[in-house]
Design an enzyme around this catalytic site. Sequence first.
Site, PDB file in Angstrom:
ATOM      1  N   HIS A 289      42.621  -2.219 -75.720  1.00 55.37           N
ATOM      2  CA  HIS A 289      41.264  -2.756 -75.860  1.00 55.37           C
ATOM      3  C   HIS A 289      40.300  -1.929 -75.020  1.00 55.37           C
ATOM      4  O   HIS A 289      40.719  -1.048 -74.260  1.00 55.37           O
ATOM      5  CB  HIS A 289      41.227  -4.222 -75.386  1.00 55.37           C
ATOM      6  CG  HIS A 289      41.471  -4.363 -73.922  1.00 55.37           C
ATOM      7  ND1 HIS A 289      42.726  -4.257 -73.352  1.00 55.37           N
ATOM      8  CD2 HIS A 289      40.622  -4.574 -72.886  1.00 55.37           C
ATOM      9  CE1 HIS A 289      42.640  -4.406 -72.038  1.00 55.37           C
ATOM     10  NE2 HIS A 289      41.373  -4.599 -71.730  1.00 55.37           N
TER      11      HIS A 289
ATOM     12  N   ARG B 136      39.202  -5.921 -59.529  1.00 57.57           N
ATOM     13  CA  ARG B 136      38.524  -5.214 -60.608  1.00 57.57           C
ATOM     14  C   ARG B 136      37.032  -5.520 -60.639  1.00 57.57           C
ATOM     15  O   ARG B 136      36.603  -6.611 -60.281  1.00 57.57           O
ATOM     16  CB  ARG B 136      39.168  -5.683 -61.914  1.00 57.57           C
ATOM     17  CG  ARG B 136      38.381  -5.422 -63.134  1.00 57.57           C
ATOM     18  CD  ARG B 136      39.078  -6.046 -64.308  1.00 57.57           C
ATOM     19  NE  ARG B 136      38.079  -6.737 -65.075  1.00 57.57           N
ATOM     20  CZ  ARG B 136      38.211  -7.063 -66.351  1.00 57.57           C
ATOM     21  NH1 ARG B 136      39.325  -6.818 -66.980  1.00 57.57           N
ATOM     22  NH2 ARG B 136      37.235  -7.666 -66.961  1.00 57.57           N
TER      23      ARG B 136
HETATM   24 FE   LIG Z   1      40.731  -4.236 -69.730  1.00 58.76          FE
END
Ligand SMILES: [Fe+2]
Length: 285
Positions: free
Chosen positions: A110, A276
């Site tokens: 993705h 992240r």
């Molecule tokens: Fe991702």
Amino acid sequence: MPTERPFSLRRLGTALGAEVSGFDFLQPPESLPIKALYAALLEYQLLLFRGQTLPPATQVAIARGFGEVQVHVMNQYHADGFPELYRLSNVDDAGRPTGRHPDRGTLAWHTDGSWQRRTGQATMLYAERVPDAGGGTEWCDMYGAYEALDAATRAQLAGLRAVHNLDFSRNRRHGEEPMTEEQRRAVPPVDHPIVRTHPETGRKAIFLGDHAESIVGMAYAEGRRFIDELNARIVRPELVYAHRWQPRDFVIWDNRCTLHRALEYDTSKAVRVIRRCTVLGEVPA
Ligand SMILES: [Fe+2]
């Protein structure tokens, strides 16, 4: 004249990516060479830094230097007091592996934020704890995927748009943590061109992946088949960089010209904690 860079770069392989050395994140965030990092990212699509101590505030500062930072709709993952940071972890409050993957959707190829009108620009992952086996990440070069297509396929794809839908990809992959009604309303399906032109480099790239649900103007089932076949075709082994994480690795990649996926690991025994953040990009064109 090549731009002077306050760090050095070494290609990671033949597909994409460079390892950056001579760089230290333990410097005041305002002295970070943001422009040079971004220029290197445009050139190599992915940057790897090994053995870094990366304070959360510095990660956020780099992301803010690149653009507007995404605050993810799945707000249960926010980390370290920064709504921009999102922790992918399989550890419970007592420090034990939960046996559950934190986001099974990431196991399919993705590109981040393709389910939004403005899609992901760069994503930045910092490895806090990593498994000894498995749990790697792979990236695939979508410039190369476009360039590898024959002229007839390129002509067929020109003008085609895919509908991207987070609710579809999450629920299809792992119904165990479905989105709330409010989260779903916040991210309605959006359509994007399947061939996009990178706004900075001007190069064409395939923009598809697992969030793509259907094709505009095509019957649903036909569109599903079309997407599955094209997704399988664009990920070619010679275009992939496979990363095996070490603790304190930091990776930045460009979502506008790559796909990526996480690899399985034993979530009941091993521990994987990744910090992240994602920078918002443009509306694809
Ligand atoms: Fe991702």
